[in-house]
Structures are given as C-alpha cells and as structure tokens.
Design a protein around this motif. Structure first.
Motif, mmCIF file in Angstrom:
data_model
loop_
_atom_site.group_PDB
_atom_site.id
_atom_site.type_symbol
_atom_site.label_atom_id
_atom_site.label_comp_id
_atom_site.label_asym_id
_atom_site.label_seq_id
_atom_site.Cartn_x
_atom_site.Cartn_y
_atom_site.Cartn_z
ATOM 1 N N SER A 74 63.488 128.482 29.055
ATOM 2 C CA SER A 74 62.726 128.446 27.810
ATOM 3 C C SER A 74 63.644 128.185 26.623
ATOM 4 N N TYR A 75 64.760 128.877 26.611
ATOM 5 C CA TYR A 75 65.711 128.717 25.508
ATOM 6 C C TYR A 75 66.207 127.272 25.431
ATOM 7 N N LEU A 76 66.612 126.742 26.578
ATOM 8 C CA LEU A 76 67.156 125.385 26.608
ATOM 9 C C LEU A 76 66.078 124.353 26.303
ATOM 10 N N THR A 77 64.848 124.631 26.745
ATOM 11 C CA THR A 77 63.737 123.723 26.439
ATOM 12 C C THR A 77 63.569 123.591 24.935
ATOM 13 N N VAL A 78 63.540 124.744 24.268
ATOM 14 C CA VAL A 78 63.349 124.735 22.826
ATOM 15 C C VAL A 78 64.520 124.029 22.131
ATOM 16 N N GLU A 79 65.739 124.314 22.570
ATOM 17 C CA GLU A 79 66.914 123.652 21.985
ATOM 18 C C GLU A 79 66.812 122.136 22.080
ATOM 19 N N CYS A 80 66.534 121.658 23.273
ATOM 20 C CA CYS A 80 66.448 120.201 23.490
ATOM 21 C C CYS A 80 65.297 119.621 22.679
ATOM 22 N N PHE A 81 64.174 120.310 22.725
ATOM 23 C CA PHE A 81 62.986 119.835 22.045
ATOM 24 C C PHE A 81 63.216 119.730 20.546
ATOM 25 N N GLN A 82 63.780 120.780 19.988
ATOM 26 C CA GLN A 82 63.988 120.787 18.548
ATOM 27 C C GLN A 82 65.067 119.798 18.123
ATOM 28 N N ASN A 83 65.997 119.536 19.019
ATOM 29 C CA ASN A 83 67.017 118.534 18.761
ATOM 30 C C ASN A 83 66.408 117.186 18.418
ATOM 31 N N ILE A 84 65.286 116.873 19.078
ATOM 32 C CA ILE A 84 64.670 115.557 18.898
ATOM 33 C C ILE A 84 64.308 115.340 17.437
ATOM 34 N N PHE A 85 63.609 116.293 16.851
ATOM 35 C CA PHE A 85 63.195 116.019 15.480
ATOM 36 C C PHE A 85 64.204 116.468 14.437
ATOM 37 N N ARG A 86 65.125 117.332 14.843
ATOM 38 C CA ARG A 86 66.144 117.702 13.860
ATOM 39 C C ARG A 86 67.184 116.607 13.662
ATOM 40 N N HIS A 87 67.457 115.884 14.727
ATOM 41 C CA HIS A 87 68.557 114.922 14.627
ATOM 42 C C HIS A 87 68.147 113.468 14.756
ATOM 43 N N GLU A 88 66.865 113.212 14.778
ATOM 44 C CA GLU A 88 66.487 111.816 14.876
ATOM 45 C C GLU A 88 66.629 111.165 13.510
ATOM 46 N N ASP A 89 66.969 109.892 13.555
ATOM 47 C CA ASP A 89 67.103 109.123 12.318
ATOM 48 C C ASP A 89 65.935 108.175 12.242
ATOM 49 N N LYS A 90 64.980 108.534 11.418
ATOM 50 C CA LYS A 90 63.822 107.644 11.301
ATOM 51 C C LYS A 90 64.197 106.449 10.431
#
Lengths: 369, 125
Positions: free
Chosen positions: A56-72
């Motif tokens: 669960s912890y790693l899921t959230v980390e990976c998931f949140q990484n997507i929108f925290r670090h994406e460059d739109k």
C-alpha cells in the motif's frame, strides 16, 4: 476495441493473477479508491499485514509520483497529448508497479544518473543517504527531495527499473517499474518473476491507441465487481454529474463481468477475464473478454445477432416477456442481462471469437453507451 | 408461518426485513449476487407462505441502489406472488424508491409497474 487488440492484451496479461491499469488524469482524490482496489483485488488475502502495508505504501508513492513529477506541456497538441499511466500487476504474488508520465527532455540525464546511482547503493549506504537528505531538509520545488525513490528501493529490496521514450524535442515519457515480492512469495521461496519494462511501454501505447483509460484483468471475483464499479464512478465523476448515466454504466459493467463469472471457462485453474473501458467520439465503450467453450459460439452468435437486429421497443418487449416467464432452473437470469445490455447500448453490440484450440475460443464483446 | 426475516446488508446483497406482525416488508440496498435465485429462494418462500395467511393490508418498500438482471427477475417473482394476493384481497401496495436522478432504478420500477397488475408507487428520494 477490435478483437485483435483485445486478445493481444488478454494474452500479454495471461500470467497475471490480477492486473490493474489506469490511464489519464491523476490526482490525490483517487488515492483512496486506488488503495481500496489494490486491497480488495491485488493482494492475496493470506498476505500478512506487514506485506500488505508495504505494498500500500509503495503503491501510493508510485501513484503520487506520477502527478507530482510529471511535466505537463504548456501547449497540448496531438503529439504530446500522452496520458500518464499507473499499472499494478500481481504475478504469482510478486507485485510489479509501473508508472509512466511525461518529463521534460532536459530532465532525462538527471533522472538516469539519479536512479542509476541509487540502484548501485548497498542497503547500508541507502539508509545513510536517506537520513542525510532527511536531515538536510533541502526539498526540491516539488517536495520529496529524492527521498521517494530511495525509499522505494529500500522498501522493495529491488533495483528500480526505468526507461525513457522520447516523443518530441521537449518531452519524453518516463517509465519506472518497481518490483515487490510479497511475504507469501518469500515464504514459499517462489520462483523469481521478472517483466521487462518494455512490456509496459507496449501496453501503454496499445491503450493510448485504443482510447482505453482503465483495464482490469485476471481471475475475477464477485468482490472485485463493486470495487471496480466504485473506482470507475469516481473517475467519470469529473466528466459527468449525471447519476443516471453513471448508474447505467455501472449496470452494464456489473452484467458483463458477472457474465464472465457465470459463463467464462476455467483454464489451468483460473477463470481469466479482461475488462476495459474507454472513450471514443464522446461515447464510452465497455469491453470484456474471456475464454469460452466452442459449443457456445453458435448460440451466442445467434442471440447477439438477434438482439442487434431488434429495435429498442422490440427489445423492451422481449425484456418484459423474459421477466414474466416461468423460471427454468438452469438459467441464472434467463438471458435477461444481455437483452437489457442491448437496450442500453447506443449501437450494435460488437463481438468476436478467436479460436484457441478445438475446445475453446476467446470471446470479446464491446458495448457503446 | 415461518419466523420473520431480518437480513443485514452486505457488499452485494440488500437488507431485508419481513415482519408480519409489525407489517414491515422492506428490501433495501444493493442487490447483485451472482446467482440471485439462491439468495432470494428463502425470501420467495416466506412471501408465498405469507400470502397463504396474509395481513389485511400489505405495504412493501423497495429502495435499491445497484441491481443486476438476476436480482430483477427474482424481485419480479416476489411481486408476482403479491400481485396474486392483491387480486384476492386488494390490500397490497408497493413503494418503489430511488435516489433522485437515478434513471436506471426509476425505469426498472416503471417497467415492473407496466407488466404487473399491482399498485406500485414510484418515489424519488
């Protein structure tokens, strides 16, 4: 979605106990739904709590990484309108979490270096680095200071796999894959599982090409049905506030998946089914695929062709007649489900069969609403 | 007359209260068991027994959120029993409740209304 693509995805994910893939807009509010889906479907119910927590912890980390670090991109056009992706797969109780998001080309070298160096560190060195960064409190403008990736390597005990796909002068897609062996797999001394990150890139592109935003594959269970419905409802809330439309979609999803639960063939101890949903020409489409016995092909074809040739009012008559008909014991719903789906479908139900061997075929059906 | 029925809601089956003495007949929540005929068999049996020895008046409430086709068939089977009762004693009324805007459940109610000779009130919540 055509039969070939449907079967291709089904085949690529054949070894999975469960696969969950989501494309599109990502935000914090989806985290709960995602976790719920992971908890209900992805994790083996015999997995000890500690393993559960880790995933669960790693899921959230990976998931949140997507929108925290994406460059739109500032200006979105066809070539850079690439949706991010979150993919979670359980293969023999080893989990693979793969994410994809756009990054600016000028970050590629930095990311390669950073992950490369994290991957080379020993456990002790990782811990030291983690604590150093924590103590320094030097946060990057997006927060996290690289702690996330270090933590991923530490907690999963595996190197991070990654790759880039350049899409134009300014942007590339950054793929990152984390592997986590469940406590169950470790205890069982299970065979080592590996998926090349190339697979994720292929699937990502296939989903983009076919306008699919959610894919769910595996040994479906009844409990997965409601969790999936809830997740989809949350997702389509952003595009429609219409309860009516959401309920119709939910109804069709429930019927199609339960059709798999009832009619899908068990092959090698599993009843694998695949569910996808997407949007094309401003219409949602919902598609399922599963294995059936070849002797079902003719009756299914006849029934679907019959329903496709009826007008909505004729279908309503058929539906009402079926409701009133005396129960025969071997029909769980007496085909009412399919008649009802045909009523809600805005165009002909598309279906196809692909022969696998003399006994079985792959059957796929797509509904547009 | 068998014992009254009081079944709690689960993630895929509804809350069911069938109480002859207090005159409470309710089905509420989600109904999507894979094989609804198994889940509803005891309910149907209870209703059949009740109709053999009914109250003067019977008011039944249905408030459903999610349904599958298998459940709709079973619910119609239950309502057919009540339709037959109503034919004899004219004392049955069904309240079909749904969340405002939920066209799906509303339509299901209207369709059942059209195929049965039973007073069915459609109530938006």
């Amino acid at each position: 979605m055509n039969l070939a693509t449907s079967y291709s995805l089904f085949s690529q994910l054949k070894t999975d106990i469960i696969s969950l893939i989501y494309l599109g807009e990502f935000n914090d509010s989806m985290t709960d739904q995602l976790l719920s889906l992971i908890q209900t479907c992805l994790i083996n119910k015999d997995e000890p709590h500690s393993g559960n927590k880790k995933l669960s912890y790693l899921t959230v980390e990976c998931f949140q990484n997507i929108f925290r670090h994406e460059d739109k991109p500032e200006l979105i056009h066809d070539s850079n309108n690439i949706p991010g992706m979150f993919m979670a797969r359980n293969i023999a109780d080893t989990f693979f979490i793969t994410t994809a998001n756009l990054v600016e080309m000028n970050k590629v070298e930095y990311l390669k270096e950073k992950i490369g160096s994290i991957n080379k560190l020993s456990d002790a060195a990782l811990k030291k680095l983690y604590l150093e960064i924590l103590a320094n409190e030097k946060l990057s403008e997006k927060g996290g200071a690289g702690l996330g990736m270090i933590d991923m390597v530490r907690k999963s005990g595996q190197k991070l796999d990654f790759d880039f796909k350049k899409i134009n002068y300014y942007h590339a897609i950054f793929y990152m894959q984390l592997k986590l062996k469940s406590k169950l797999a470790i205890a069982k001394k299970a065979k080592n599982q590996n998926i090349p990150i190339e697979n994720a890139k292929t699937i990502h592109q296939q989903l983009i090409d076919n306008n699919i935003f959610i894919l769910f594959n595996g040994n479906f269970t009844q409990s997965a049905v409601m969790t999936l419905v809830n997740m989809i409802e949350k997702n389509i809330t952003s595009t429609t506030d219409d309860i009516g439309e959401k309920k119709k979609i939910a109804y069709i999803i429930i019927e199609l998946i339960q059709n798999i639960l009832i009619h899908g063939l068990i092959v090698d101890d599993t009843r694998q089914g695949i569910f996808t949903m997407g949007m094309q020409d401003e219409q949602y489409f919902i598609s399922t695929g599963n294995i059936i016995s070849n002797e079902n092909i003719l009756p299914l074809t006849e029934q679907l062709d019959l329903l496709n040739n009826k007008s909505k009012s004729e279908l309503t008559k058929m539906y009402k007649a079926a409701l009133l008909k005396e129960d025969d014991n071997n029909s769980k719903g007496a085909g009412i489900g399919l008649i009802d789906i045909a009523r809600y479908s805005t165009s002909d139900m598309e279906y196809g069969f692909k022969k696998i061997n003399d006994e079985t075929s792959y059957y796929s059906i797509t509904i547009k609403i | 007359m068998p014992k009254n029925i009081s079944i709690e809601e689960t993630f895929d089956t509804p809350q069911i209260i069938l109480n002859k003495e207090d005159g409470i007949f309710e089905i509420k929540g989600k109904t999507l068991p894979e094989d609804a005929s198994i889940f509803y068999a005891p309910i149907l049996k209870w209703i059949k027994d009740y109709c053999a020895n009914p109250n003067k008046k019977t008011e039944m409430s249905m408030e459903l959120e999610y349904i599958n086709s298998s459940s709709i068939k079973q619910i119609v089977n239950i309502l057919i029993q009540l339709e037959q009762l109503h034919e004899k004693n004219k004392g049955v009324v069904i309240n079909w409740r749904y969340k405002k805007g939920d066209e799906l459940i509303e339509t299901k109610g209207k369709e059942i209304q059209s195929i049965l000779d039973l007073p069915i009130n459609l109530e938006a919540l």
